[in-house]
Design a protein around this motif. Structure first.
Motif, PDB file in Angstrom:
ATOM      1  N   ALA A  55       0.825  -1.219   0.000  1.00 15.83           N
ATOM      2  CA  ALA A  55       0.000   0.000   0.000  1.00 15.83           C
ATOM      3  C   ALA A  55       0.856   1.266   0.000  1.00 15.83           C
ATOM      4  O   ALA A  55       0.490   2.262  -0.614  1.00 15.83           O
ATOM      5  CB  ALA A  55      -0.935  -0.014   1.205  1.00 15.83           C
ATOM      6  N   ASN A  56       1.999   1.216   0.692  1.00 15.07           N
ATOM      7  CA  ASN A  56       2.802   2.439   0.845  1.00 15.07           C
ATOM      8  C   ASN A  56       3.992   2.498  -0.100  1.00 15.07           C
ATOM      9  O   ASN A  56       4.855   3.371   0.025  1.00 15.07           O
ATOM     10  CB  ASN A  56       3.329   2.548   2.292  1.00 15.07           C
ATOM     11  N   ARG A  57       4.065   1.572  -1.033  1.00 13.73           N
ATOM     12  CA  ARG A  57       5.247   1.506  -1.899  1.00 13.73           C
ATOM     13  C   ARG A  57       5.402   2.780  -2.751  1.00 13.73           C
ATOM     14  O   ARG A  57       6.508   3.266  -2.967  1.00 13.73           O
ATOM     15  CB  ARG A  57       5.134   0.281  -2.813  1.00 13.73           C
ATOM     16  N   GLY A  58       4.271   3.319  -3.215  1.00 11.25           N
ATOM     17  CA  GLY A  58       4.335   4.530  -4.044  1.00 11.25           C
ATOM     18  C   GLY A  58       4.978   5.671  -3.283  1.00 11.25           C
ATOM     19  O   GLY A  58       5.882   6.341  -3.799  1.00 11.25           O
ATOM     20  N   SER A  59       4.545   5.898  -2.031  1.00 13.28           N
ATOM     21  CA  SER A  59       5.140   7.007  -1.267  1.00 13.28           C
ATOM     22  C   SER A  59       6.584   6.700  -0.907  1.00 13.28           C
ATOM     23  O   SER A  59       7.424   7.611  -0.851  1.00 13.28           O
ATOM     24  CB  SER A  59       4.331   7.346  -0.023  1.00 13.28           C
ATOM     25  N   ALA A  60       6.900   5.412  -0.669  1.00 15.58           N
ATOM     26  CA  ALA A  60       8.293   5.055  -0.355  1.00 15.58           C
ATOM     27  C   ALA A  60       9.201   5.407  -1.535  1.00 15.58           C
ATOM     28  O   ALA A  60      10.324   5.896  -1.348  1.00 15.58           O
ATOM     29  CB  ALA A  60       8.390   3.568  -0.035  1.00 15.58           C
ATOM     30  N   ILE A  61       8.701   5.193  -2.745  1.00 11.47           N
ATOM     31  CA  ILE A  61       9.510   5.492  -3.932  1.00 11.47           C
ATOM     32  C   ILE A  61       9.691   7.003  -4.093  1.00 11.47           C
ATOM     33  O   ILE A  61      10.791   7.481  -4.361  1.00 11.47           O
ATOM     34  CB  ILE A  61       8.903   4.828  -5.189  1.00 11.47           C
ATOM     35  N   ILE A  62       8.623   7.750  -3.859  1.00 22.06           N
ATOM     36  CA  ILE A  62       8.730   9.215  -3.955  1.00 22.06           C
ATOM     37  C   ILE A  62       9.785   9.710  -2.960  1.00 22.06           C
ATOM     38  O   ILE A  62      10.628  10.548  -3.288  1.00 22.06           O
ATOM     39  CB  ILE A  62       7.371   9.893  -3.679  1.00 22.06           C
ATOM     40  N   GLU A  63       9.768   9.135  -1.762  1.00 25.54           N
ATOM     41  CA  GLU A  63      10.709   9.571  -0.725  1.00 25.54           C
ATOM     42  C   GLU A  63      12.158   9.309  -1.138  1.00 25.54           C
ATOM     43  O   GLU A  63      13.044  10.138  -0.963  1.00 25.54           O
ATOM     44  CB  GLU A  63      10.386   8.812   0.559  1.00 25.54           C
ATOM     45  N   VAL A  64      12.395   8.162  -1.739  1.00 25.11           N
ATOM     46  CA  VAL A  64      13.770   7.771  -2.081  1.00 25.11           C
ATOM     47  C   VAL A  64      14.209   8.391  -3.402  1.00 25.11           C
ATOM     48  O   VAL A  64      15.316   8.906  -3.525  1.00 25.11           O
ATOM     49  CB  VAL A  64      13.866   6.218  -2.158  1.00 25.11           C
ATOM     50  N   ARG A  65      13.314   8.361  -4.376  1.00 24.29           N
ATOM     51  CA  ARG A  65      13.686   8.778  -5.732  1.00 24.29           C
ATOM     52  C   ARG A  65      13.417  10.258  -5.986  1.00 24.29           C
ATOM     53  O   ARG A  65      13.956  10.843  -6.926  1.00 24.29           O
ATOM     54  CB  ARG A  65      12.884   7.901  -6.717  1.00 24.29           C
ATOM     55  N   GLY A  66      12.530  10.824  -5.158  1.00 27.43           N
ATOM     56  CA  GLY A  66      12.186  12.234  -5.344  1.00 27.43           C
ATOM     57  C   GLY A  66      11.129  12.439  -6.413  1.00 27.43           C
ATOM     58  O   GLY A  66      10.733  13.562  -6.688  1.00 27.43           O
ATOM     59  N   GLN A  67      10.653  11.372  -7.024  1.00 26.56           N
ATOM     60  CA  GLN A  67       9.602  11.451  -8.040  1.00 26.56           C
ATOM     61  C   GLN A  67       8.733  10.212  -7.912  1.00 26.56           C
ATOM     62  O   GLN A  67       9.182   9.188  -7.398  1.00 26.56           O
ATOM     63  CB  GLN A  67      10.206  11.430  -9.446  1.00 26.56           C
ATOM     64  N   SER A  68       7.500  10.285  -8.458  1.00 22.65           N
ATOM     65  CA  SER A  68       6.617   9.132  -8.349  1.00 22.65           C
ATOM     66  C   SER A  68       7.064   8.010  -9.290  1.00 22.65           C
ATOM     67  O   SER A  68       7.903   8.216 -10.169  1.00 22.65           O
ATOM     68  CB  SER A  68       5.173   9.540  -8.624  1.00 22.65           C
ATOM     69  N   SER A  69       6.462   6.829  -9.094  1.00 21.99           N
ATOM     70  CA  SER A  69       6.813   5.661  -9.913  1.00 21.99           C
ATOM     71  C   SER A  69       6.440   5.928 -11.361  1.00 21.99           C
ATOM     72  O   SER A  69       5.283   6.251 -11.627  1.00 21.99           O
ATOM     73  CB  SER A  69       6.016   4.442  -9.445  1.00 21.99           C
ATOM     74  N   GLN A  70       7.380   5.793 -12.244  1.00 22.90           N
ATOM     75  CA  GLN A  70       7.061   5.998 -13.654  1.00 22.90           C
ATOM     76  C   GLN A  70       7.398   4.768 -14.475  1.00 22.90           C
ATOM     77  O   GLN A  70       6.570   4.272 -15.233  1.00 22.90           O
ATOM     78  CB  GLN A  70       7.788   7.243 -14.173  1.00 22.90           C
ATOM     79  N   GLY A  71       8.643   4.252 -14.302  1.00 25.62           N
ATOM     80  CA  GLY A  71       9.029   3.046 -15.048  1.00 25.62           C
ATOM     81  C   GLY A  71       8.118   1.879 -14.707  1.00 25.62           C
ATOM     82  O   GLY A  71       7.595   1.192 -15.592  1.00 25.62           O
ATOM     83  N   SER A  72       7.881   1.684 -13.397  1.00 21.61           N
ATOM     84  CA  SER A  72       7.068   0.532 -12.992  1.00 21.61           C
ATOM     85  C   SER A  72       5.600   0.741 -13.352  1.00 21.61           C
ATOM     86  O   SER A  72       4.887  -0.223 -13.673  1.00 21.61           O
ATOM     87  CB  SER A  72       7.231   0.260 -11.492  1.00 21.61           C
ATOM     88  N   ALA A  73       5.138   2.000 -13.318  1.00 24.69           N
ATOM     89  CA  ALA A  73       3.734   2.274 -13.703  1.00 24.69           C
ATOM     90  C   ALA A  73       3.557   2.035 -15.207  1.00 24.69           C
ATOM     91  O   ALA A  73       2.550   1.457 -15.637  1.00 24.69           O
ATOM     92  CB  ALA A  73       3.361   3.698 -13.335  1.00 24.69           C
ATOM     93  N   ALA A  74       4.532   2.456 -15.999  1.00 28.57           N
ATOM     94  CA  ALA A  74       4.451   2.235 -17.449  1.00 28.57           C
ATOM     95  C   ALA A  74       4.511   0.736 -17.756  1.00 28.57           C
ATOM     96  O   ALA A  74       3.765   0.223 -18.592  1.00 28.57           O
ATOM     97  CB  ALA A  74       5.594   2.959 -18.159  1.00 28.57           C
ATOM     98  N   PHE A  75       5.382   0.022 -17.051  1.00 29.96           N
ATOM     99  CA  PHE A  75       5.509  -1.423 -17.270  1.00 29.96           C
ATOM    100  C   PHE A  75       4.194  -2.131 -16.918  1.00 29.96           C
ATOM    101  O   PHE A  75       3.711  -2.996 -17.669  1.00 29.96           O
ATOM    102  CB  PHE A  75       6.657  -1.989 -16.426  1.00 29.96           C
ATOM    103  N   ALA A  76       3.598  -1.720 -15.793  1.00 34.51           N
ATOM    104  CA  ALA A  76       2.333  -2.338 -15.365  1.00 34.51           C
ATOM    105  C   ALA A  76       1.231  -2.079 -16.392  1.00 34.51           C
ATOM    106  O   ALA A  76       0.412  -2.969 -16.679  1.00 34.51           O
ATOM    107  CB  ALA A  76       1.926  -1.786 -13.998  1.00 34.51           C
ATOM    108  N   THR A  77       1.209  -0.887 -16.951  1.00 38.78           N
ATOM    109  CA  THR A  77       0.195  -0.547 -17.965  1.00 38.78           C
ATOM    110  C   THR A  77       0.382  -1.416 -19.204  1.00 38.78           C
ATOM    111  O   THR A  77      -0.571  -1.955 -19.769  1.00 38.78           O
ATOM    112  CB  THR A  77       0.320   0.949 -18.333  1.00 38.78           C
ATOM    113  N   LYS A  78       1.625  -1.582 -19.596  1.00 42.96           N
ATOM    114  CA  LYS A  78       1.935  -2.443 -20.748  1.00 42.96           C
ATOM    115  C   LYS A  78       1.489  -3.885 -20.472  1.00 42.96           C
ATOM    116  O   LYS A  78       0.844  -4.518 -21.316  1.00 42.96           O
ATOM    117  CB  LYS A  78       3.453  -2.369 -21.020  1.00 42.96           C
ATOM    118  N   GLU A  79       1.767  -4.377 -19.266  1.00 39.34           N
ATOM    119  CA  GLU A  79       1.387  -5.747 -18.908  1.00 39.34           C
ATOM    120  C   GLU A  79      -0.133  -5.932 -18.922  1.00 39.34           C
ATOM    121  O   GLU A  79      -0.635  -6.964 -19.367  1.00 39.34           O
ATOM    122  CB  GLU A  79       1.902  -6.073 -17.496  1.00 39.34           C
ATOM    123  N   HIS A  80      -0.842  -4.927 -18.402  1.00 39.51           N
ATOM    124  CA  HIS A  80      -2.320  -4.972 -18.385  1.00 39.51           C
ATOM    125  C   HIS A  80      -2.836  -5.160 -19.812  1.00 39.51           C
ATOM    126  O   HIS A  80      -3.641  -6.061 -20.073  1.00 39.51           O
ATOM    127  CB  HIS A  80      -2.827  -3.654 -17.776  1.00 39.51           C
TER     128      HIS A  80
END
Ligand code: NDP
Length: 344
Positions: free
Chosen positions: A240-265
């Motif tokens: 549930a909190n993975r998105g915010s954890a990534i923003i905290e570490v990377r400084g930006q929201s998930s993009q590569g993994s969100a794009a990959f998930a969309t492609k997989e869908h």
């Protein structure tokens, strides 16, 4: 002499043979759109023999950036990429579309409440629903990626009343993939040894990653779920909190993994899920598992390439029921919000 190892397949090695797909991508110059488009053009969304025509929709202020994306796509020389059109006119963008990937939405900003995000974004999906209804191919399949995905997909469906509800979906695949990884790590197996996991509910902090039916390295996921301390204190929050954890570490929201998930869908929807496995997608509910009719709710689904089918006959244990009901309440609340805004 080739510098590639013989078993390396390059993204430009595809041999087109199938009917071209016209794919409309909204928010094409955004972070997710930019990452996704190269995969679509490489044949990773519809299969390596399917040529694609890209229709890129952007707001006028992002048209220049979109032109740059087009130049980069041209520079890849993708053999499957037949044609690219860019526009800020939704009807033109969806003309003849066989697939719609709806990413364009205002990003959530600090201090923004869910109602503010809904107010900012749901109206975009009303416009896009009407454009799809007017211009897209009858068999168009739509995935909503712009948040809040479930409510936006509901609004879109309402404004495209002639489009069968089964053709409108919301992405929950990133939650699914995150849960697969966390469970594989706990079990000490590769992700390829995790199957039959399900994400239920809303794409929000209330989504429920259900491992009770999963198969993990030959063992039952229920064995891991029996450790409720780990399940509720570590596993569910980590997904549930993975998105915010990534923003905290990377400084930006998930993009590569969100794009990959969309492609997989989209890939699984058009090309079929792995035999014996299922995945998760936000689909139109019609009373399955006590979920009220007329919500776009994540559920376990399979596809044979012709459409999603909800997995039937699963036994829902009391703890899962509690989590699923909480997320359903969240979806019902969002439905009331968009109703109050006059959008449905
Ligand atoms: P991103 O490409 O990073 O994100 C786009 C949308 O996807 C956001 O709503 C984001 O939500 C959502 N999202 C991220 N991860 C997931 C996930 N796992 N599941 C579901 N949804 C997810 O945003 P950018 O700002 O870089 O790009 C947006 C583009 O849209 C811009 O190019 C902009 O020009 C365009 N746009 C179009 C509009 C229109 O058509 N009227 C209006 C506004 C923008 P979250 O913010 O919560 O991460």
């Amino acid at each position: 002499m080739s510098i590639l190892a013989p078993d390396v397949v390059r993204e430009t090695d595809a041999f087109p043979s199938a009917r071209p797909m016209t794919v409309t991508v909204t928010g094409a110059a955004g972070q997710i759109g930019y990452t996704l488009l190269f995969r679509v053009a490489a044949g990773l969304m519809f299969g390596a023999d399917t040529p694609v025509n890209l229709r890129l929709l952007e707001i006028p202020s992002a048209m220049r950036a979109t032109e740059g994306v087009v130049m980069e796509l041209e520079d890849c020389g993708f053999p499957l990429l037949r044609d690219i059109d860019i526009t800020s006119d939704p009807v033109r963008a969806f003309e003849g579309a066989n697939a719609g990937v709806l990413i364009g939405a205002k990003p959530r900003t600090v201090g923004m409440e869910r109602a503010d995000l809904l107010a900012a974004n749901a109206s975009i999906f009303a416009v896009h629903g009407r454009a799809i209804s007017e211009a897209a191919a009858d068999d168009v399949r739509v995935v909503v990626v712009g948040n809040p995905v479930n409510a936006n997909a509901l609004v879109l469906a309402h404004h495209a009343p002639d489009l069968p509800k089964q053709q409108i979906t919301a992405v929950s695949r990133l939650d699914h993939n995150r849960a697969v990884f966390q469970l594989a790590r706990r079990a000490g197996v590769p992700t390829s040894e995790v199957s039959r996991l399900a994400i239920w509910g809303n794409h929000s902090s209330t989504m429920y990653p259900d491992i009770t039916h999963a198969v993990v390295g030959g063992r039952s996921g229920a064995e891991y779920a029996a450790d409720t301390m780990w399940l509720e204190m570590e596993f569910i929050p980590s997904v549930a909190n993975r998105g915010s954890a990534i923003i905290e570490v990377r400084g930006q929201s998930s993009q590569g993994s969100a794009a990959f998930a969309t492609k997989e869908h989209m890939y699984d929807w058009f090309c079929g899920t792995r035999p014996g496995d299922w995945t998760s997608a936000g689909v139109w509910s019609s009373g399955e598992y006590g979920i009220p009719d007329g919500l776009v709710c994540s559920m376990p689904v399979t596809s044979d390439g012709s459409g999603w089918t909800v997995v039937e006959g699963l036994n829902i244990d009391p703890l899962s029921r509690r989590y699923i009901d909480t997320s359903i309440a969240d979806l019902l609340e969002e439905r009331e919000m968009v109703k109050a805004m006059g959008l449905i």
